[in-house]
Design a protein around this motif. Structure first.
Motif, PDB file in Angstrom:
ATOM      1  N   ILE A 286       0.868  -1.177   0.000  1.00  0.00           N
ATOM      2  CA  ILE A 286       0.000   0.000   0.000  1.00  0.00           C
ATOM      3  C   ILE A 286       0.907   1.229   0.000  1.00  0.00           C
ATOM      4  N   HIS A 287       0.980   1.900  -1.150  1.00  0.00           N
ATOM      5  CA  HIS A 287       1.821   3.092  -1.279  1.00  0.00           C
ATOM      6  C   HIS A 287       1.005   4.296  -0.830  1.00  0.00           C
ATOM      7  N   VAL A 288       1.324   4.809   0.369  1.00  0.00           N
ATOM      8  CA  VAL A 288       0.589   5.935   0.944  1.00  0.00           C
ATOM      9  C   VAL A 288       1.239   7.237   0.476  1.00  0.00           C
ATOM     10  N   VAL A 289       0.404   8.158  -0.040  1.00  0.00           N
ATOM     11  CA  VAL A 289       0.885   9.434  -0.567  1.00  0.00           C
ATOM     12  C   VAL A 289       0.189  10.570   0.190  1.00  0.00           C
ATOM     13  N   ASP A 290       0.958  11.566   0.617  1.00  0.00           N
ATOM     14  CA  ASP A 290       0.376  12.760   1.238  1.00  0.00           C
ATOM     15  C   ASP A 290      -0.006  13.722   0.116  1.00  0.00           C
ATOM     16  N   ILE A 291      -1.269  13.676  -0.301  1.00  0.00           N
ATOM     17  CA  ILE A 291      -1.726  14.464  -1.450  1.00  0.00           C
ATOM     18  C   ILE A 291      -1.719  15.969  -1.135  1.00  0.00           C
ATOM     19  N   SER A 292      -1.664  16.324   0.143  1.00  0.00           N
ATOM     20  CA  SER A 292      -1.668  17.743   0.512  1.00  0.00           C
ATOM     21  C   SER A 292      -0.286  18.376   0.387  1.00  0.00           C
ATOM     22  N   HIS A 293       0.755  17.553   0.220  1.00  0.00           N
ATOM     23  CA  HIS A 293       2.109  18.094   0.084  1.00  0.00           C
ATOM     24  C   HIS A 293       2.270  18.696  -1.303  1.00  0.00           C
ATOM     25  N   PRO A 294       2.802  19.914  -1.418  1.00  0.00           N
ATOM     26  CA  PRO A 294       2.895  20.568  -2.730  1.00  0.00           C
ATOM     27  C   PRO A 294       3.748  19.814  -3.744  1.00  0.00           C
ATOM     28  N   ASN A 295       4.651  18.956  -3.275  1.00  0.00           N
ATOM     29  CA  ASN A 295       5.510  18.204  -4.190  1.00  0.00           C
ATOM     30  C   ASN A 295       5.322  16.696  -4.015  1.00  0.00           C
ATOM     31  N   PHE A 296       4.059  16.290  -3.879  1.00  0.00           N
ATOM     32  CA  PHE A 296       3.807  14.858  -3.636  1.00  0.00           C
ATOM     33  C   PHE A 296       4.236  13.986  -4.806  1.00  0.00           C
ATOM     34  N   GLU A 297       4.237  14.548  -6.025  1.00  0.00           N
ATOM     35  CA  GLU A 297       4.669  13.752  -7.186  1.00  0.00           C
ATOM     36  C   GLU A 297       6.150  13.393  -7.081  1.00  0.00           C
ATOM     37  N   ASP A 298       6.981  14.337  -6.622  1.00  0.00           N
ATOM     38  CA  ASP A 298       8.406  14.053  -6.420  1.00  0.00           C
ATOM     39  C   ASP A 298       8.591  13.005  -5.322  1.00  0.00           C
ATOM     40  N   GLN A 299       7.771  13.105  -4.278  1.00  0.00           N
ATOM     41  CA  GLN A 299       7.854  12.118  -3.200  1.00  0.00           C
ATOM     42  C   GLN A 299       7.479  10.729  -3.712  1.00  0.00           C
ATOM     43  N   MET A 300       6.443  10.662  -4.559  1.00  0.00           N
ATOM     44  CA  MET A 300       6.049   9.374  -5.154  1.00  0.00           C
ATOM     45  C   MET A 300       7.198   8.801  -5.977  1.00  0.00           C
ATOM     46  N   ALA A 301       7.882   9.670  -6.731  1.00  0.00           N
ATOM     47  CA  ALA A 301       9.003   9.215  -7.566  1.00  0.00           C
ATOM     48  C   ALA A 301      10.137   8.665  -6.700  1.00  0.00           C
ATOM     49  N   THR A 302      10.407   9.326  -5.554  1.00  0.00           N
ATOM     50  CA  THR A 302      11.450   8.852  -4.637  1.00  0.00           C
ATOM     51  C   THR A 302      11.108   7.467  -4.099  1.00  0.00           C
ATOM     52  N   VAL A 303       9.845   7.278  -3.712  1.00  0.00           N
ATOM     53  CA  VAL A 303       9.407   5.979  -3.185  1.00  0.00           C
ATOM     54  C   VAL A 303       9.514   4.899  -4.265  1.00  0.00           C
ATOM     55  N   ASN A 304       9.035   5.207  -5.472  1.00  0.00           N
ATOM     56  CA  ASN A 304       9.087   4.225  -6.565  1.00  0.00           C
ATOM     57  C   ASN A 304      10.526   3.852  -6.901  1.00  0.00           C
ATOM     58  N   GLU A 305      11.430   4.840  -6.832  1.00  0.00           N
ATOM     59  CA  GLU A 305      12.844   4.563  -7.094  1.00  0.00           C
ATOM     60  C   GLU A 305      13.413   3.637  -6.024  1.00  0.00           C
ATOM     61  N   THR A 306      13.028   3.865  -4.769  1.00  0.00           N
ATOM     62  CA  THR A 306      13.499   3.008  -3.673  1.00  0.00           C
ATOM     63  C   THR A 306      12.930   1.600  -3.811  1.00  0.00           C
ATOM     64  N   LEU A 307      11.652   1.494  -4.206  1.00  0.00           N
ATOM     65  CA  LEU A 307      11.045   0.170  -4.414  1.00  0.00           C
ATOM     66  C   LEU A 307      11.748  -0.583  -5.546  1.00  0.00           C
TER      67      LEU A 307
END
Length: 395
Positions: A286-307
């Protein structure tokens, strides 16, 4: 009657300034975001950020990371404002660390060292404490010589070089021996954890993953009805927590893992790989994303890179966009009287189309939780019926 004296016994937070560089591949907005995150790290460690300094450069200065003029500007501010710590957003080499300390004469930290300090403060279990200590020693080893500069400042270099060097060699041997002992200890802990995982193998396993501070522990508490520590700070969770969850008549295991972050020190990732075994062995992520963060897309990319680095990017992944109660579109204007987005709006968005299956929830306000539980139930049930076709539990 003697007059009483009152003393302020409260521990004042250390005053910090932040330093980052803007390379040709980065924008000023990106650098600001990185320094905002670094500021949050300082706050998590118990410090107070007074000011940030940036400089546009092709690459970091080899000797002092920033240019001579910028270092002089930082030095003047450190002295005038009585700054305790200067924190650099990138990892400093041992020579850079030594040269900067010689100029500024205050405590110098880089991003890696700051994260290690937070991890050391947050570690609770024997495994986490061992992992953090190992990472700290691996970070310290190449920087050992700078710890002896105080001898030169106190008594001069002549006459101290021989004993200093021999002491450094002694310390290096002690650290290498300690690293070896810690690695062996981690192997033993890994064996114990592997035995525990084998004992739980009959149950489907689900792991919460995501950037740090996105609400994984809050979701864990909500789904499992347990009390996992959660707060608005980075790396609130270091140790993997596993809970047995039952939705309708179907039991499964849910684990909460350490959050990922940009520029996480490599030796820290290596040391925490055993903790992340829960991610590797999970049936569903379950990939949890903080949609309220202004740069959540970059955070998603960091997580996907780590995965990807962990070799688990091809597992079943449910993307859960959390904190919809706090979401603001990029072009949001507080002057406009625009109603908040509905669940239908979210379902028609690119976020839903590019991250299937995706859910939009507010764990804090318990909004859209039933849909989340229903989807999770269906995914776990599908794996269970495939793996155990003759299990009467579901029929």
């Amino acid at each position: 009657m003697a007059r009483q004296k009152f003393y302020d016994t409260a521990i004042k937070p250390e005053r910090a300034i932040l330093v980052g560089i803007i390379t040709p591949g980065e924008t000023e907005e990106q650098t600001k975001e990185y320094l905002d995150e670094l500021k949050f790290l300082v706050e998590t460690a118990g410090g107070e950020t007074i000011k940030s300094f940036t400089q546009k450069m092709l690459r970091p200065e080899r000797a002092t990371f920033v240019g001579t003029g910028k270092l002089e500007e930082i030095d003047a501010f450190v002295k005038s404002e009585e700054i305790d710590i200067v924190v650099f957003d990138d990892e400093l080499s041992p020579s850079q660390l030594r040269n900067i300390e010689n100029v500024l004469q205050v405590k110098i930290l880089d991003r890696s060292n700051l994260i290690l300090d937070i991890f050391a403060n947050r570690a609770q279990t024997s495994q986490a404490k061992t992992q953090v200590e190992l990472a700290q020693l691996q970070y310290l080893l190449p920087r050992l010589t700078r710890l002896w500069t105080h001898l030169e400042r106190q008594k001069g270099g002549i006459g101290m070089r021989g004993p200093g060097e021999s002491q450094i060699e002694t310390d290096r041997r002690l650290i290498l021996n300690k690293i070896s002992v810690l690695k062996e200890r981690l192997k033993e802990i890994d064996k114990q954890n592997e035995t525990q995982r084998k004992n739980r193998n009959q149950l489907i396993r689900v792991a919460l993953v995501g950037y740090t501070n996105v609400g994984k522990s809050t979701i864990m508490n909500m789904i499992s009805k347990s009390e996992v520590f959660a707060e608005n700070k980075l790396f609130a969770t270091l140790d993997t927590t596993v809970r047995k969850v039952v939705i309708e008549n179907l039991p499964f295991l849910l684990s909460d893992t350490v959050g990922f972050i940009r520029k996480l020190p490599h030796h820290l990732v290596e040391c925490f790989k055993s903790t992340l075994d829960e991610v590797r062995e999970a049936d569903i992520l379950i990939h949890v994303v903080d949609i309220s963060h202004p740069n959540f897309e970059d955070q998603m990319a960091t997580v996907n890179e780590t995965l990807k680095e962990l070799g688990v990017i091809d597992k079943q992944i449910i993307t859960v966009f959390n904190k919809i109660d706090a979401y603001k579109p990029a072009d949001f204007d507080p002057q406009d009287d625009v109603p908040p987005l509905t669940l239908a709006d979210y379902r028609n968005s690119w976020m839903n189309k590019h991250n299937s299956p995706a859910l939009f929830i507010s764990a804090l306000n318990k909004e859209n939780i039933e849909e989340f539980r229903a989807l999770l139930y269906e995914k776990v049930k599908a794996i269970h019926t495939q793996r155990y076709p003759y299990d009467k539990l579901l029929y």
